[in-house]
Scaffold this motif. Structure first.
Motif, PDB file in Angstrom:
ATOM      1  N   ASN A   1     -43.495 -48.367 102.479  1.00 25.72           N
ATOM      2  CA  ASN A   1     -42.503 -49.278 101.897  1.00 25.72           C
ATOM      3  C   ASN A   1     -41.621 -48.569 100.880  1.00 25.72           C
ATOM      4  O   ASN A   1     -40.407 -48.759 100.861  1.00 25.72           O
ATOM      5  N   ALA A   2     -42.241 -47.753 100.014  1.00 28.43           N
ATOM      6  CA  ALA A   2     -41.478 -47.037  98.983  1.00 28.43           C
ATOM      7  C   ALA A   2     -40.450 -46.102  99.627  1.00 28.43           C
ATOM      8  O   ALA A   2     -39.327 -45.965  99.135  1.00 28.43           O
TER       9      ALA A   2
ATOM     10  N   ASP B   1     -36.248 -44.332  99.358  1.00 29.99           N
ATOM     11  CA  ASP B   1     -36.403 -42.962  99.870  1.00 29.99           C
ATOM     12  C   ASP B   1     -37.326 -42.081  99.032  1.00 29.99           C
ATOM     13  O   ASP B   1     -37.061 -40.896  98.852  1.00 29.99           O
ATOM     14  N   LYS B   2     -38.397 -42.675  98.523  1.00 31.10           N
ATOM     15  CA  LYS B   2     -39.399 -41.878  97.808  1.00 31.10           C
ATOM     16  C   LYS B   2     -40.280 -41.166  98.826  1.00 31.10           C
ATOM     17  O   LYS B   2     -40.348 -41.549  99.982  1.00 31.10           O
TER      18      LYS B   2
ATOM     19  N   MET C   1     -46.379 -41.244  97.161  1.00 28.77           N
ATOM     20  CA  MET C   1     -46.544 -42.637  96.741  1.00 28.77           C
ATOM     21  C   MET C   1     -47.880 -43.197  97.231  1.00 28.77           C
ATOM     22  O   MET C   1     -48.536 -43.963  96.532  1.00 28.77           O
ATOM     23  N   CYS C   2     -48.276 -42.796  98.423  1.00 27.25           N
ATOM     24  CA  CYS C   2     -49.575 -43.203  98.966  1.00 27.25           C
ATOM     25  C   CYS C   2     -50.702 -42.668  98.078  1.00 27.25           C
ATOM     26  O   CYS C   2     -51.622 -43.410  97.708  1.00 27.25           O
TER      27      CYS C   2
ATOM     28  N   GLU D   1     -41.600 -51.137  92.533  1.00 24.93           N
ATOM     29  CA  GLU D   1     -41.029 -51.040  93.878  1.00 24.93           C
ATOM     30  C   GLU D   1     -40.614 -52.423  94.384  1.00 24.93           C
ATOM     31  O   GLU D   1     -39.597 -52.571  95.041  1.00 24.93           O
ATOM     32  N   ARG D   2     -41.399 -53.441  94.065  1.00 24.76           N
ATOM     33  CA  ARG D   2     -41.047 -54.806  94.473  1.00 24.76           C
ATOM     34  C   ARG D   2     -39.746 -55.241  93.793  1.00 24.76           C
ATOM     35  O   ARG D   2     -38.895 -55.878  94.417  1.00 24.76           O
ATOM     36  N   GLN D   3     -39.596 -54.878  92.534  1.00 21.29           N
ATOM     37  CA  GLN D   3     -38.348 -55.183  91.807  1.00 21.29           C
ATOM     38  C   GLN D   3     -37.154 -54.514  92.503  1.00 21.29           C
ATOM     39  O   GLN D   3     -36.112 -55.128  92.677  1.00 21.29           O
ATOM     40  N   LYS D   4     -37.337 -53.250  92.906  1.00 23.02           N
ATOM     41  CA  LYS D   4     -36.255 -52.518  93.578  1.00 23.02           C
ATOM     42  C   LYS D   4     -35.925 -53.147  94.936  1.00 23.02           C
ATOM     43  O   LYS D   4     -34.764 -53.208  95.318  1.00 23.02           O
ATOM     44  N   LEU D   5     -36.952 -53.608  95.629  1.00 29.02           N
ATOM     45  CA  LEU D   5     -36.737 -54.271  96.912  1.00 29.02           C
ATOM     46  C   LEU D   5     -35.934 -55.552  96.717  1.00 29.02           C
ATOM     47  O   LEU D   5     -34.961 -55.805  97.435  1.00 29.02           O
ATOM     48  N   ARG D   6     -36.314 -56.339  95.727  1.00 30.86           N
ATOM     49  CA  ARG D   6     -35.591 -57.585  95.450  1.00 30.86           C
ATOM     50  C   ARG D   6     -34.147 -57.289  95.065  1.00 30.86           C
ATOM     51  O   ARG D   6     -33.228 -57.989  95.460  1.00 30.86           O
TER      52      ARG D   6
END
Length: 141
Positions: free
Chosen positions: A35-36, A41-42, A47-48, A67-72
């Motif tokens: 997801n990240a 593009d991390k 990240m894993c 990451e959820r904030q960035k997705l939103r």
């Protein structure tokens, strides 16, 4: 950071996509990394590993929260009205990761329907003038 768009996917809608659900259940850190990578593009592997290491000290929700904030932000999504991003990532991290993966899949599908890069452009033909109204020297090719 309030968005305008509703989520297409429900937090507990794992049965809507069993592959993503299994991926999130059996390898939560890998789904986080994947997801990240899609969000901003991390490095998926790093990240894993970060998520896996932080899981052992119960802090995996911290990078997940960001990451959820960035997705939103990326998709201009509203926060979950029943609980915000912090409780969601803290208490329901695997479900939230699955929701995010399904949401990105859904958004990608919507985009591919709107923009088809290999589609042929429409053919637009001009009306042919009536031969008695136009002199042959007036026609341009």
């Amino acid at each position: 950071m309030s968005g305008e768009n509703e989520w297409n996917e429900d937090l507990f809608g794992c049965c809507n996509d069993c592959n993503t659900c299994c991926y999130g259940y059996w390898c939560t850190p890998c789904l986080f990394g994947s997801n990240a990578k899609k969000i901003d593009d991390k490095n998926c592997f790093l990240m894993c590993c970060l998520y896996g290491l932080l899981t052992s000290v119960y802090l995996c929700w911290v990078p997940h929260y960001f990451e959820r904030q960035k997705l939103r932000e990326k998709y201009n999504l509203k926060p979950n009205p029943s609980c915000g991003d912090c409780p969601t990532t803290l208490c329901c991290s695997p479900c939230a990761l699955c929701q995010e993966a399904r949401e990105m899949k859904s958004m990608e599908k919507e985009r591919s329907m709107v923009y088809k890069p290999n589609a042929t452009p429409p053919i637009i033909s001009q009306p042919v003038p009536d031969s008695k109204d136009v002199h042959p020297t007036d026609i341009r090719l």
